[in-house]
Design an enzyme around this catalytic site. Structure first.
Site, PDB file in Angstrom:
ATOM      1  N   ASP A   1       0.852  -1.328   0.108  1.00  0.00           N
ATOM      2  CA  ASP A   1       0.014   0.060   0.115  1.00  0.00           C
ATOM      3  C   ASP A   1       0.772   1.313   0.077  1.00  0.00           C
ATOM      4  O   ASP A   1       2.021   1.364   0.480  1.00  0.00           O
ATOM      5  CB  ASP A   1      -0.969  -0.123   1.308  1.00  0.00           C
ATOM      6  CG  ASP A   1      -2.034   0.991   1.157  1.00  0.00           C
ATOM      7  OD1 ASP A   1      -2.492   1.444  -0.237  1.00  0.00           O
ATOM      8  OD2 ASP A   1      -2.553   1.096   2.167  1.00  0.00           O
TER       9      ASP A   1
ATOM     10  N   ASN B   1     -10.792  -2.316  -5.587  1.00  0.00           N
ATOM     11  CA  ASN B   1     -10.158  -1.377  -6.325  1.00  0.00           C
ATOM     12  C   ASN B   1     -10.708  -1.149  -7.732  1.00  0.00           C
ATOM     13  O   ASN B   1     -10.460  -0.090  -7.989  1.00  0.00           O
ATOM     14  CB  ASN B   1      -8.754  -1.917  -6.393  1.00  0.00           C
ATOM     15  CG  ASN B   1      -7.970  -1.897  -5.161  1.00  0.00           C
ATOM     16  OD1 ASN B   1      -7.149  -2.747  -4.970  1.00  0.00           O
ATOM     17  ND2 ASN B   1      -8.125  -0.767  -4.345  1.00  0.00           N
TER      18      ASN B   1
HETATM   19  C1  IPE Z   1      -5.354  -2.599  -0.185  1.00  0.00           C
HETATM   20  O1  IPE Z   1      -4.960  -1.491  -0.326  1.00  0.00           O
HETATM   21  C2  IPE Z   1      -5.396  -3.340  -1.481  1.00  0.00           C
HETATM   22  C3  IPE Z   1      -4.011  -3.583  -2.179  1.00  0.00           C
HETATM   23  C4  IPE Z   1      -2.784  -3.245  -1.658  1.00  0.00           C
HETATM   24  C5  IPE Z   1      -4.111  -4.151  -3.486  1.00  0.00           C
HETATM   25  P1  IPE Z   1      -6.203  -0.058  -0.688  1.00  0.00           P
HETATM   26  O2  IPE Z   1      -5.688   0.918  -0.674  1.00  0.00           O
HETATM   27  O3  IPE Z   1      -7.175  -0.552  -1.592  1.00  0.00           O
HETATM   28  O4  IPE Z   1      -7.104  -0.297   0.916  1.00  0.00           O
HETATM   29  P2  IPE Z   1      -7.883   0.834   1.657  1.00  0.00           P
HETATM   30  O5  IPE Z   1      -8.898   1.218   0.474  1.00  0.00           O
HETATM   31  O6  IPE Z   1      -6.902   1.810   2.205  1.00  0.00           O
HETATM   32  O7  IPE Z   1      -8.450  -0.075   2.862  1.00  0.00           O
HETATM   33  C1  IPE Z   2      -1.478   0.270  -3.276  1.00  0.00           C
HETATM   34  O1  IPE Z   2      -1.295   1.719  -3.329  1.00  0.00           O
HETATM   35  C2  IPE Z   2      -1.707  -0.154  -4.663  1.00  0.00           C
HETATM   36  C3  IPE Z   2      -2.951  -0.737  -5.034  1.00  0.00           C
HETATM   37  C4  IPE Z   2      -4.037  -0.650  -4.154  1.00  0.00           C
HETATM   38  C5  IPE Z   2      -3.546  -1.231  -6.514  1.00  0.00           C
HETATM   39  P1  IPE Z   2      -2.515   2.865  -3.291  1.00  0.00           P
HETATM   40  O2  IPE Z   2      -2.892   3.024  -4.797  1.00  0.00           O
HETATM   41  O3  IPE Z   2      -3.752   2.326  -2.611  1.00  0.00           O
HETATM   42  O4  IPE Z   2      -1.689   3.827  -2.760  1.00  0.00           O
HETATM   43  P2  IPE Z   2      -2.430   5.157  -1.684  1.00  0.00           P
HETATM   44  O5  IPE Z   2      -3.004   4.197  -0.495  1.00  0.00           O
HETATM   45  O6  IPE Z   2      -3.429   5.847  -2.251  1.00  0.00           O
HETATM   46  O7  IPE Z   2      -1.144   6.048  -1.194  1.00  0.00           O
HETATM   47 MG    MG Z   3      -4.040   2.514  -0.804  1.00  0.00          MG
END
Ligand code: IPE
Ligand code: IPE
Ligand code: MG
Length: 244
Positions: free
Chosen positions: A19, A67
């Site tokens: 993340d 997502n």
């Molecule tokens: C969790 O991250 C999913 C992945 C790392 C693929 P998110 O960024 O989607 O999670 P939330 O929305 O902060 O819970």
């Molecule tokens: C994790 O990074 C990757 C995916 C969930 C695909 P994020 O895209 O969730 O990054 P933040 O949480 O917005 O920083």
């Molecule tokens: Mg995230």
């Protein structure tokens, strides 16, 4: 750092919630996709070090079932990046005897992505080294729903008279069937939640969270997580080593 690791106590299964790509990019005044792109290098390094450590299973949360709520443009770019990653890395993954597996409702992914994934699954199917699970369109609740439906169907089709589920039957119907549960769950970017990841399997996982955003996650962080894991006392509801 490697010297601090007890090689006889490597976690068998490490699961990672990768993340913070978006925040990494925002801090640099870059578009979110630049964060995802930079994250691919962290994936490369993590796969390499885990396989070198002799880990049995590495599970990476790459795209959750939730997502899809993101802008279509970001989703498309993420799918393109995934295909780019596979094309670039599959040769080395195969050379390192790593077996690729996909967790999640993979049939709902775009067709081109599915094709590339299938090539990877075929290529590495007979490999006997580390299992690399990539969670794509993965949600733990959806996984449990699918498992329960498959169990029900099996029982109805088989004419079972007194249906009964056990923990073993449930585990056998999850996408992680046959694999040990995660010993260690890592989450980057400081978020203290599990975001619908492996809810059944992480029942007794040790959790390790770092403030570091995923693109900045290096071999050093992974080694630190393993070192910290090795100092933990896993009690499984019992008493500790000194009886308290
Ligand atoms: C969790 O991250 C999913 C992945 C790392 C693929 P998110 O960024 O989607 O999670 P939330 O929305 O902060 O819970
Ligand atoms: C994790 O990074 C990757 C995916 C969930 C695909 P994020 O895209 O969730 O990054 P933040 O949480 O917005 O920083
Ligand atoms: Mg995230």
């Amino acid at each position: 750092m490697l010297a601090q690791i007890d090689i006889s106590k490597i976690p068998r299964h490490v699961a990672v919630i990768m993340d913070g790509n978006g925040r990494w990019a925002r801090r640099r005044h870059l578009p979110r996709i630049a964060g995802h792109r930079a994250g691919a290098q962290a994936v490369h390094n993590t796969v390499e070090i885990c396989s070198q450590l002799g880990m049995r299973v590495l599970t990476l949360y790459a795209f959750s079932a939730e997502n899809w709520k993101r802008p279509q443009r970001e989703i498309n770019l993420l799918m393109d990046l995934l295909r780019e990653y596979l094309r670039r890395e599959l040769g080395e993954i195969h050379k390192n005897n790593i077996r690729l597996q996909i967790l999640g409702r993979y049939e709902q992914l775009p067709q081109k992505v599915r094709q590339d994934l299938e090539d990877g699954l075929r290529l590495t199917a007979k490999n006997t080294g580390m299992v690399l699970n990539v969670a794509l369109n993965y949600g733990a609740r959806a996984e449990l729903v699918d498992a329960f439906n498959a169990i029900l169907k099996g029982m109805l089709d088989g004419g079972v008279r007194e249906p009964e589920v056990t923990e073993e039957i449930i585990a056998e119907h999850l996408s992680t069937r046959g694999l040990p549960d995660p010993d260690l769950l890592i989450r980057t970017s400081g978020e203290m939640r599990v975001s619908n990841f492996l809810l059944w399997q992480i029942a007794y996982a040790e959790i390790w969270v770092t403030e570091t955003c995923w693109p900045d996650f290096t071999r050093r962080h992974l080694l630190q997580a393993v070192i910290d894991f090795q100092k933990r006392e896993r009690r499984y509801g019992g008493l500790g080593r000194n009886g308290s």
